[in-house]
Design an enzyme around this catalytic site. Structure first.
Site, PDB file in Angstrom:
ATOM      1  N   THR A 165      22.667 -26.661  17.339  1.00 63.85           N
ATOM      2  CA  THR A 165      21.588 -27.095  18.725  1.00 63.85           C
ATOM      3  C   THR A 165      22.303 -27.332  19.609  1.00 63.85           C
ATOM      4  OG1 THR A 165      20.802 -28.797  17.425  1.00 63.85           O
ATOM      5  CG2 THR A 165      18.979 -26.792  17.315  1.00 63.85           C
ATOM      6  N   ASP A 219      20.895 -30.942   4.269  1.00 60.99           N
ATOM      7  CA  ASP A 219      22.022 -29.969   4.638  1.00 60.99           C
ATOM      8  C   ASP A 219      23.277 -30.251   4.639  1.00 60.99           C
ATOM      9  OD1 ASP A 219      22.299 -28.488   7.398  1.00 60.99           O
ATOM     10  OD2 ASP A 219      21.517 -30.414   8.821  1.00 60.99           O
ATOM     11  N   ASP A 247      32.425 -21.949   3.543  1.00 55.51           N
ATOM     12  CA  ASP A 247      34.211 -21.387   2.962  1.00 55.51           C
ATOM     13  C   ASP A 247      34.042 -20.376   2.054  1.00 55.51           C
ATOM     14  OD1 ASP A 247      36.353 -22.615   2.118  1.00 55.51           O
ATOM     15  OD2 ASP A 247      36.009 -24.633   1.540  1.00 55.51           O
ATOM     16  N   LYS A 282      25.350 -27.383   5.405  1.00 52.95           N
ATOM     17  CA  LYS A 282      26.115 -26.827   6.331  1.00 52.95           C
ATOM     18  C   LYS A 282      27.259 -25.931   5.503  1.00 52.95           C
ATOM     19  CE  LYS A 282      23.916 -28.596  10.791  1.00 52.95           C
ATOM     20  NZ  LYS A 282      23.878 -30.041   9.802  1.00 52.95           N
ATOM     21  N   ARG A 329      16.918 -39.092  15.201  1.00 53.60           N
ATOM     22  CA  ARG A 329      16.880 -40.140  16.128  1.00 53.60           C
ATOM     23  C   ARG A 329      15.453 -40.787  17.125  1.00 53.60           C
ATOM     24  NH1 ARG A 329      22.469 -37.707  18.606  1.00 53.60           N
ATOM     25  NH2 ARG A 329      21.541 -36.013  18.047  1.00 53.60           N
TER      26      ARG A 329
HETATM   27  O1  LIG Z   1      22.097 -26.903  14.447  1.00 57.87           O
HETATM   28  C1  LIG Z   1      21.445 -27.741  14.122  1.00 57.87           C
HETATM   29  C2  LIG Z   1      21.180 -28.092  12.693  1.00 57.87           C
HETATM   30  C3  LIG Z   1      21.479 -28.854  11.743  1.00 57.87           C
HETATM   31  N1  LIG Z   1      20.610 -30.143  13.024  1.00 57.87           N
HETATM   32  C4  LIG Z   1      20.826 -31.648  12.444  1.00 57.87           C
HETATM   33  O2  LIG Z   1      19.286 -32.104  12.500  1.00 57.87           O
HETATM   34  C5  LIG Z   1      19.532 -33.569  12.709  1.00 57.87           C
HETATM   35  C6  LIG Z   1      18.755 -33.722  13.949  1.00 57.87           C
HETATM   36  O3  LIG Z   1      18.840 -35.031  13.840  1.00 57.87           O
HETATM   37  P1  LIG Z   1      18.240 -35.585  15.777  1.00 57.87           P
HETATM   38  O4  LIG Z   1      18.952 -36.980  16.106  1.00 57.87           O
HETATM   39  O5  LIG Z   1      17.235 -35.232  15.915  1.00 57.87           O
HETATM   40  O6  LIG Z   1      19.324 -34.579  17.051  1.00 57.87           O
HETATM   41  C7  LIG Z   1      20.487 -33.894  12.763  1.00 57.87           C
HETATM   42  O7  LIG Z   1      20.367 -34.351  11.567  1.00 57.87           O
HETATM   43  C8  LIG Z   1      21.687 -32.738  12.955  1.00 57.87           C
HETATM   44  O8  LIG Z   1      22.424 -32.798  11.877  1.00 57.87           O
HETATM   45  C9  LIG Z   1      21.079 -30.251  14.288  1.00 57.87           C
HETATM   46  O9  LIG Z   1      20.155 -30.949  15.062  1.00 57.87           O
HETATM   47  N2  LIG Z   1      20.828 -29.014  14.769  1.00 57.87           N
END
Ligand SMILES: O=c1ccn([C@@H]2O[C@H](COP(=O)(O)O)[C@@H](O)[C@H]2O)c(=O)[nH]1
Length: 303
Positions: free
Chosen positions: A160, A96, A101, A98, A252
């Site tokens: 999110t 991930d 650039d 992301k 988490r």
């Molecule tokens: O829009 C987004 C894109 C990536 N994430 C990633 O997902 C996990 C969510 O972790 P939780 O602990 O379940 O909240 C995290 O690694 C983010 O970098 C996202 O949450 N939303």
């Protein structure tokens, strides 16, 4: 039989070739070799800076058959060697990164990451068409040079963690959030990406825009009673599956649990039940079946 994400082809089982390739996600299969039905749809976010903690989580959770996500914290704290390390065990690794650039820079980064055996790689769709195409080309070139399968490049629609005024401030809110996420997902498809990252709240709108064949990967997953933390647009695992998610990203709720294995198994159980059209409490389905079986091969747009 297993296509891509089913339990049999993953999880680092001895002598089992990892099938990280092209099929659609499987539905909850019977457990084989210690895997847990429903876990094949789960991607555990290893958002930890400590290598020992990351290793312990992988050792504990991999037998269930989940995939793992290496995000910015692990990449910067521990380095990209973790991708090789997990991929070398036959695990599906979602990088991930992301990427966001100029196209030249993203091509180089995607080329480097693509050579490491990742399964998924993220870019920000806000980077535009040329940047996204550069990521796909770079990832493919890196993988080809290294002799490994190319990662599927997927695009982040709207984080999110954004909602309401924060979304408006960050984007200008020319469109309501759901419409903007769907618009960006349409771009992802047009630009040749294999899938998108979106919140559970936008799954139906995004699917209606992109149609079948584009993977929908969904963070913001919170089992009932789980703290929301910084996530704004959330849903339970069962709700996300019912709304059509292909993969759920869970951090988490698993990694911060007192018993991560029990937490993962509970979420996988909810997923498996939802895939069978039921609700976690065994009642009637709250939504029509997700239609996963009717989809054509995800990632067709990425060639
Ligand atoms: O829009 C987004 C894109 C990536 N994430 C990633 O997902 C996990 C969510 O972790 P939780 O602990 O379940 O909240 C995290 O690694 C983010 O970098 C996202 O949450 N939303």
């Amino acid at each position: 039989m297993p296509e891509d994400a089913t339990a049999e082809g993953i999880g680092g089982g001895a002598g089992m070739p990892p099938d990280r390739g092209g099929g659609r996600p499987g539905r909850g299969k019977p457990a084989m070799g210690g895997t847990v039905p429903g876990a094949e749809r789960l991607i555990v976010a290893l958002d930890v800076a400590d290598a020992g903690r990351a290793q312990a989580l992988v050792d504990q959770l991999a037998p269930a058959g989940c995939a793992f996500k290496i995000g910015l914290e692990m990449l910067y704290a521990q380095g990209p060697g973790w991708i090789d390390r997990l991929a070398g065990r036959g695990l599906r690794v979602f990088v991930d990164a992301k990427l966001h650039d100029i196209p030249h820079t993203v091509y180089g980064a995607a080329r480097a990451l693509g050579a490491r055996g990742a399964w998924l790689l993220t870019v920000h769709l806000a980077g535009g068409r040329d940047m996204c195409r550069a990521a796909v080309e770079g990832a493919a070139a890196g993988a080809a040079a290294a002799g490994v399968p190319a990662p599927r490049v997927i695009g982040v629609t709207v984080l999110t963690s954004l909602a309401g005024a924060a979304y408006a401030e960050a984007t200008g809110a020319r469109l309501p959030l759901g419409a903007e996420a769907a618009r960006r997902a349409g771009n992802a498809r047009a630009w040749g990406l294999a899938g998108v990252v979106c919140s559970p709240a936008e799954l139906r709108a995004v699917r209606a825009t992109v149609g079948p064949g584009v993977w929908l990967v969904t963070p913001g997953i919170r089992p009932a009673g789980s703290p929301r933390g910084d996530q704004q647009r959330v849903a339970t695992p069962a709700e996300a599956i019912a709304a059509g998610a292909d993969y759920l990203v869970v951090g988490r709720p698993v990694t911060a649990a007192a018993d991560p294995v029990a937490a993962l198994e509970a979420i996988a159980g909810e997923v498996a039940q939802a895939l069978d059209g039921g609700t976690p409490d065994g009642g009637a389905p709250r939504h029509p079946p997700a239609g996963v079986d009717a989809r054509t091969t995800p990632g067709a747009g990425q060639g």
